[in-house]
Structure formats: C-alpha cells, structure tokens
Design a protein around this motif. Structure first.
Motif, mmCIF file in Angstrom:
data_model
loop_
_atom_site.group_PDB
_atom_site.id
_atom_site.type_symbol
_atom_site.label_atom_id
_atom_site.label_comp_id
_atom_site.label_asym_id
_atom_site.label_seq_id
_atom_site.Cartn_x
_atom_site.Cartn_y
_atom_site.Cartn_z
ATOM 1 N N GLU A 17 -10.975 -0.457 0.768
ATOM 2 C CA GLU A 17 -11.803 -0.055 -0.015
ATOM 3 C C GLU A 17 -10.813 0.813 -1.014
ATOM 4 O O GLU A 17 -11.884 1.201 -1.785
ATOM 5 C CB GLU A 17 -13.243 0.462 0.713
ATOM 6 N N SER A 20 -9.012 0.018 -3.188
ATOM 7 C CA SER A 20 -9.718 -0.711 -4.774
ATOM 8 C C SER A 20 -10.063 0.361 -5.371
ATOM 9 O O SER A 20 -9.987 -0.150 -6.408
ATOM 10 C CB SER A 20 -11.083 -1.820 -4.308
ATOM 11 N N ALA A 21 -10.235 1.679 -4.786
ATOM 12 C CA ALA A 21 -10.695 2.658 -5.428
ATOM 13 C C ALA A 21 -9.195 2.945 -6.386
ATOM 14 O O ALA A 21 -9.142 3.076 -7.470
ATOM 15 C CB ALA A 21 -11.194 3.700 -4.922
ATOM 16 N N TYR A 24 -8.845 0.450 -9.539
ATOM 17 C CA TYR A 24 -9.853 0.249 -10.584
ATOM 18 C C TYR A 24 -9.505 1.463 -11.269
ATOM 19 O O TYR A 24 -9.538 1.647 -12.529
ATOM 20 C CB TYR A 24 -11.008 0.157 -9.545
ATOM 21 N N GLN A 46 -16.720 2.250 -10.810
ATOM 22 C CA GLN A 46 -16.472 1.320 -9.593
ATOM 23 C C GLN A 46 -15.835 1.768 -8.932
ATOM 24 O O GLN A 46 -15.396 1.458 -7.643
ATOM 25 C CB GLN A 46 -15.884 0.093 -10.494
ATOM 26 N N GLU A 50 -16.354 2.516 -5.239
ATOM 27 C CA GLU A 50 -15.219 1.582 -3.755
ATOM 28 C C GLU A 50 -15.146 3.041 -3.064
ATOM 29 O O GLU A 50 -14.767 2.282 -1.302
ATOM 30 C CB GLU A 50 -13.904 1.163 -4.475
ATOM 31 N N HIS A 53 -17.751 2.908 -1.052
ATOM 32 C CA HIS A 53 -17.401 1.640 0.508
ATOM 33 C C HIS A 53 -16.861 1.712 1.470
ATOM 34 O O HIS A 53 -16.932 2.220 3.085
ATOM 35 C CB HIS A 53 -16.741 0.254 -0.382
ATOM 36 N N GLU A 94 -12.063 -9.034 -5.550
ATOM 37 C CA GLU A 94 -13.392 -8.540 -4.833
ATOM 38 C C GLU A 94 -13.084 -10.432 -4.310
ATOM 39 O O GLU A 94 -14.411 -10.351 -2.916
ATOM 40 C CB GLU A 94 -14.587 -8.782 -5.964
ATOM 41 N N VAL A 97 -11.470 -9.253 -1.297
ATOM 42 C CA VAL A 97 -12.202 -8.165 -0.274
ATOM 43 C C VAL A 97 -13.499 -8.492 0.405
ATOM 44 O O VAL A 97 -13.845 -9.103 1.824
ATOM 45 C CB VAL A 97 -12.799 -7.171 -1.087
ATOM 46 N N GLU A 130 -20.651 -7.911 -6.879
ATOM 47 C CA GLU A 130 -18.916 -7.579 -7.119
ATOM 48 C C GLU A 130 -18.865 -8.283 -7.585
ATOM 49 O O GLU A 130 -18.483 -8.489 -8.935
ATOM 50 C CB GLU A 130 -18.189 -7.023 -5.260
#
Ligand code: FEO
Length: 164
Positions: A17, A20-21, A24, A46, A50, A53, A94, A97, A130
């Motif tokens: 996660e 992912s951050a 983005y 977004q 993340e 999350h 995504e 994920v 997502e």
C-alpha cells in the motif's frame, strides 16, 4: 492475538500500500510536469488514500497485539509514455493489488482469522471501486483518441478535394 503468518502477510501488504502511494505520488509529479494538473490532483488524492489503506492495516495489527514491521519501499517508475499509458499502468497495478487482497483473504479463511476477514471485506469492496475508476478513465481516453482518429480521417478525406 493475530497469528505470525497473518502478521507477516499484513506487514507485506502495508508495504504494498505504501508502494502504491509512492507510485501515485510519482505519477503526480509526472502529470504536473507534463502540463496535466487535473490528472496530477487525481493521483495525489489517490496517493493519500493509499496511505490510509496502509494505516488501516497498521492499526489492525496493533489492535490485535501484533507487531508492525515497516520494510523499505521500492522506487516507482518516474515517467510514462503518456497519460493513457499512465492510467493503463494504474489499472494493471490495481489488478495486482486486488490479487494480493484476495490472497490475504484466502489466508484469513485458512487461519480462521475472523476479524481480519471482516477487515478485508472493506478492501475487497475498495478494490472493486479502484479498478472501476481506472477503467472508466481509460474508456474516456479511448473515446477521445477515437474522436481524434475520426477527425484525422475526415481531414484526410477533405484533402482529396480537387485531386481526384
Ligand atoms: Fe490500496 Fe489502490 O489499493
């Protein structure tokens, strides 16, 4: 008390996660520097989601008497071939994920870890959202591209005037 196996898997998911951050955020910089502030703002929001999350898992581990172990975050890509390629990369990411969340859920079933199963149901729904968001943006971009292609075809037709 959460099992060691589940704890390890959740710690790995926290890292995903956070990656992912990072991904983005990297895209936010890319969009901003290529003159697309709207897309930059979308991926910035977004990136913040993340982190939330990751923090939900972080809190869950601590609430269950587990140990949070933060691992190094891999470096994301820094540029893409264009906005379409970037959103396709988002969609593919995504989907990965989603697979990861599904695996976690399967593990929680195997471990008979009911609290984690309930927590993961939120993520399962979130992943539907997502993927849908990314797919909708790609579909809109495809329509724009199709429109551009149609305009070019018309232009090609118009160029033939007086040459036939
Ligand atoms: Fe945390 Fe975009 O999934």
């Amino acid at each position: 008390m959460i099992s060691k196996t589940m704890q390890e898997a959740i710690n790995a998911q926290i890292n995903k996660e956070m990656f992912s951050a990072y991904l983005y955020l990297s895209m936010a910089a890319y969009f901003e520097s290529t003159g697309l502030p709207g897309a930059a703002s979308w991926v910035r929001a977004q990136a913040a989601e993340e982190q939330e999350h990751a923090m939900k898992f972080f809190g869950h581990l601590l609430d269950r008497g587990g140990q949070v172990t933060l691992k190094a975050i891999a470096a994301p890509e820094t540029s893409w071939a264009g906005p379409m390629a970037a959103f396709q990369a988002i969609y593919a990411h995504e989907q990965l994920v989603t697979q990861s969340i599904t695996s976690l859920y399967e593990l929680a079933l195997k471990e008979k870890d009911y609290p984690t199963q309930i927590l993961l149901q939120w993520y399962i729904n979130e992943q539907v959202e997502e993927e849908k968001n990314a797919a909708e943006i790609i579909a809109s971009m495809q329509r724009i591209e199709a429109h551009e292609t149609a305009v070019l075809q018309l232009d090609h037709q118009l160029r033939k005037r007086g040459k036939e």
